[in-house]
Design an enzyme around this catalytic site. Structure first.
Site, short mmCIF file in Angstrom:
data_model
loop_
_atom_site.label_atom_id
_atom_site.label_comp_id
_atom_site.label_asym_id
_atom_site.label_seq_id
_atom_site.Cartn_x
_atom_site.Cartn_y
_atom_site.Cartn_z
N LYS A 22 0.85 -1.26 -0.06
CA LYS A 22 0.03 0.01 0.03
C LYS A 22 0.75 1.21 0.00
O LYS A 22 0.46 2.35 -0.66
CB LYS A 22 -1.00 -0.07 1.25
N ASN A 23 1.89 1.33 0.97
CA ASN A 23 2.50 2.54 1.13
C ASN A 23 3.72 2.77 -0.03
O ASN A 23 4.14 3.94 -0.22
CB ASN A 23 3.36 2.63 2.48
N CYS A 117 -4.75 13.29 13.31
CA CYS A 117 -4.87 11.77 12.90
C CYS A 117 -4.94 10.95 14.32
O CYS A 117 -4.09 11.46 15.25
CB CYS A 117 -3.80 11.48 12.00
N ARG A 122 1.25 14.70 13.28
CA ARG A 122 1.55 14.52 12.09
C ARG A 122 1.53 15.71 11.17
O ARG A 122 0.56 15.71 10.12
CB ARG A 122 0.80 13.21 11.27
N ASP A 306 5.03 0.67 11.98
CA ASP A 306 3.84 0.05 11.46
C ASP A 306 3.78 -1.51 11.84
O ASP A 306 2.76 -2.14 11.72
CB ASP A 306 3.77 0.25 10.06
N ARG A 398 -8.64 -0.54 5.06
CA ARG A 398 -7.87 0.65 4.54
C ARG A 398 -6.49 -0.04 4.08
O ARG A 398 -5.88 0.38 2.98
CB ARG A 398 -7.60 1.71 5.40
C1 UD1 Z 1 4.60 6.92 6.55
C2 UD1 Z 1 3.77 5.78 6.20
C3 UD1 Z 1 3.28 5.24 7.55
C4 UD1 Z 1 4.36 5.13 8.27
C5 UD1 Z 1 5.32 6.38 8.61
C6 UD1 Z 1 6.52 6.18 9.43
C7 UD1 Z 1 2.68 6.08 4.06
C8 UD1 Z 1 1.35 6.45 3.32
N1 UD1 Z 1 2.66 6.04 5.41
O1 UD1 Z 1 3.69 8.04 6.93
O2 UD1 Z 1 2.62 3.92 7.34
O3 UD1 Z 1 3.72 4.92 9.83
O4 UD1 Z 1 5.67 6.50 7.16
O5 UD1 Z 1 7.32 4.87 9.00
O6 UD1 Z 1 3.74 5.78 3.47
N2 UD1 Z 1 6.83 14.74 10.50
C9 UD1 Z 1 6.97 16.03 10.73
N3 UD1 Z 1 6.73 17.09 9.92
C10 UD1 Z 1 6.56 16.54 8.48
C11 UD1 Z 1 6.56 15.36 8.11
C12 UD1 Z 1 6.65 14.46 9.37
O7 UD1 Z 1 7.00 16.42 11.96
O8 UD1 Z 1 6.63 17.66 7.50
C13 UD1 Z 1 6.95 13.88 11.75
C14 UD1 Z 1 5.75 12.84 11.81
O9 UD1 Z 1 4.50 13.64 12.57
C15 UD1 Z 1 6.19 11.56 12.32
C16 UD1 Z 1 7.66 11.56 11.76
O10 UD1 Z 1 7.93 13.14 11.34
O11 UD1 Z 1 6.50 11.94 13.64
C17 UD1 Z 1 7.52 10.62 10.51
O12 UD1 Z 1 6.51 11.19 9.62
P1 UD1 Z 1 6.66 10.44 8.29
O13 UD1 Z 1 7.85 9.71 7.87
O14 UD1 Z 1 6.68 11.79 7.32
O15 UD1 Z 1 5.30 9.74 8.07
P2 UD1 Z 1 4.31 9.46 6.76
O16 UD1 Z 1 5.12 9.83 5.50
O17 UD1 Z 1 2.91 10.36 7.18
#
Ligand code: UD1
Length: 421
Positions: A22-23, A117, A122, A306, A398
């Protein structure tokens, strides 16, 4: 809303074919915005998140030509709109991944802020800061990110902490930017490598994906593509735990053992027997005593957040005291009270949960709260004495393709009751 009723205590046996990731699929489908022509993607799982992203793409004018046998054909030649509305983005944060491609190809995008969320705040500040550094004008207005650019320009982007979605958004944006972009502190997840592979096949020039520094040389345009996405490493990990927690034996097919080394290592530490055949097939024998484990979630190649809820379910029935620390998200222990309702002995201490092993879970009525939390409740139910009702399993739909069907085929007693609260 559907619910699952599971009669626990049946050892799972047989073969499971792992679905596409999915990701990996979500960003790759968004990357079709960058293409001039039709894109054909194989190994796309049938999931609600995938329908949500095709709905988002449809609002932009990316037409789904067909979706059969896990092959999805998208035609981006008629893109005429640049807005991703709140109604769709709120149900799936990954919709934010249309922002980079829209800006890069059309110089404009209006995307709803994803909002809160269940697993944490996030934010998307790192995505926005990086796009601004590439020359985008970004404003937040009435809950929307409104971005425009007269052509993006390559830049040096430094992420203080690795962000999966941020790395993907910037990598996609940089493919059509003028000049060179260097992303330092990039996330290294296999899904990022997969996205880079598909983009390169479309004519992009990306080096270093899968490492912490990625270099992208911008090109003028990208072609259509045919591509098959990687297997889902979290689904693989979940079935490994399913075998271990039911003392079963499973062969997992169409997977990638090299992408789940951290999961395999921890399960082997716990006493689970795992053998890898040719990297794409994994045999697991759970018929051994389970030992306590220490787990800390970290970015790839470390133990994935995850899989935190699933390994916690297994630790609940292992001998001794385990500790499980979540470092990626601040609120990812929603499964803890539900597992406790099923007899687990858990104590939350800030980012750590202390798990004192019990012999077995007990069936109960529980509520799924997010995708991976739901998976941990299913695993607990498969182990439990008596029957468990798991409500709100739409979270599960999902991210796990036909999980009830797959579990039934390997001997689980699972019934999906439709339309109940
Ligand atoms: C992706 C995955 C999710 C997984 C996560 C971490 C997808 C669709 N989802 O989520 O399943 O749990 O990676 O491996 O691929 N953060 C900030 N600012 C930002 C972006 C992120 O503070 O602009 C923080 C987030 O709140 C979190 C951390 O960075 O604490 C990691 O988030 P991120 O790697 O961006 O996760 P996702 O891409 O949302």
């Amino acid at each position: 809303m559907d619910k699952f009723i599971i009669e626990g205590g049946k050892p799972l046996r047989g073969e499971v074919t792992i679905s596409g990731a999915k990701n990996a699929a979500l960003p790759i489908l968004c990357s079709s915005i960058l293409a001039q022509e039709r894109c054909t993607y194989a190994n796309i799982p049938k999931l609600r998140d995938i329908s949500t992203i095709t709905d988002v793409l449809a609002t932009l004018g990316v037409h789904t030509e067909s979706w059969q046998n896990n092959t999805l054909v998208l035609d981006p030649s008629g893109i005429h709109a640049f807005d991703a509305p709140y109604e769709l983005v709120k149900s799936m944060r990954a919709s934010i991944l249309v922002l980079g491609p829209l800006l890069a190809r059309f110089g404009k995008a209006k995307v709803s802020l994803p909002g809160g969320c269940s697993i944490g705040v996030r934010p998307i500040d790192m995505h926005l800061k990086a796009l601004a550094k590439m020359g985008a004008d970004i404003a937040i207005s009435h809950g929307y990110v409104i971005a425009s650019a007269q052509g993006l320009t390559g830049a040096r982007i430094v992420f203080d902490t690795p962000t999966v979605g941020g790395t993907e958004n910037i990598m996609m944006a940089a493919t059509l930017a003028r000049g060179k972009t260097v992303i330092e502190g990039a996330a290294r997840e296999p899904e990022i490598f997969d996205l880079a592979c598909v983009l390169n096949k479309m004519g992009a020039c990306i080096q270093g994906a899968g490492e912490s520094t990625i270099t992208i040389d911008g090109v003028d345009s990208l072609n259509g593509v045919e591509y098959s996405i990687i297997p889902d490493r979290i689904e693989t990990g979940t079935f490994l735990v399913a075998a271990a927690i039911t003392k079963g034996t499973l062969t997992l097919k169409n997977t990638r053992a090299d992408q789940i080394s951290a999961i395999i290592d921890k399960l082997q530490d716990m006493g689970v027997e795992i053998r890898v055949e040719n990297n794409n097939e994994i045999f697991v024998n759970g018929n051994h005593d389970l030992k306590a484990v220490q787990v800390e979630t970290v970015p790839y190649p470390g133990f994935p957040t995850d899989m935190q809820a699933q390994i916690m379910a297994l630790a609940c029935v292992a001998e001794g005291v385990s500790s499980i620390t979540e470092t990626i998200f601040e609120n990812r222990f929603m499964h803890v009270p539900e597992l406790m309702r099923m007899g687990a002995d858990l104590e939350e201490r800030g980012p750590t949960v202390i798990v004192r092993g019990v012999r077995r879970f007990q069936g109960a009525s529980v509520m799924a709260t997010d995708l991976r939390a739901s998976a941990s409740l299913i695993l607990a139910a498969l182990n439990a004495s008596g029957h468990t009702e798991i409500r709100r399993i739409y979270h599960l739909d999902r991210g796990y393709e036909a999980l009830d069907q797959k579990l039934k085929r390997i001997g689980a007693d699972v019934v999906r009751e439709r339309g109940t609260l």
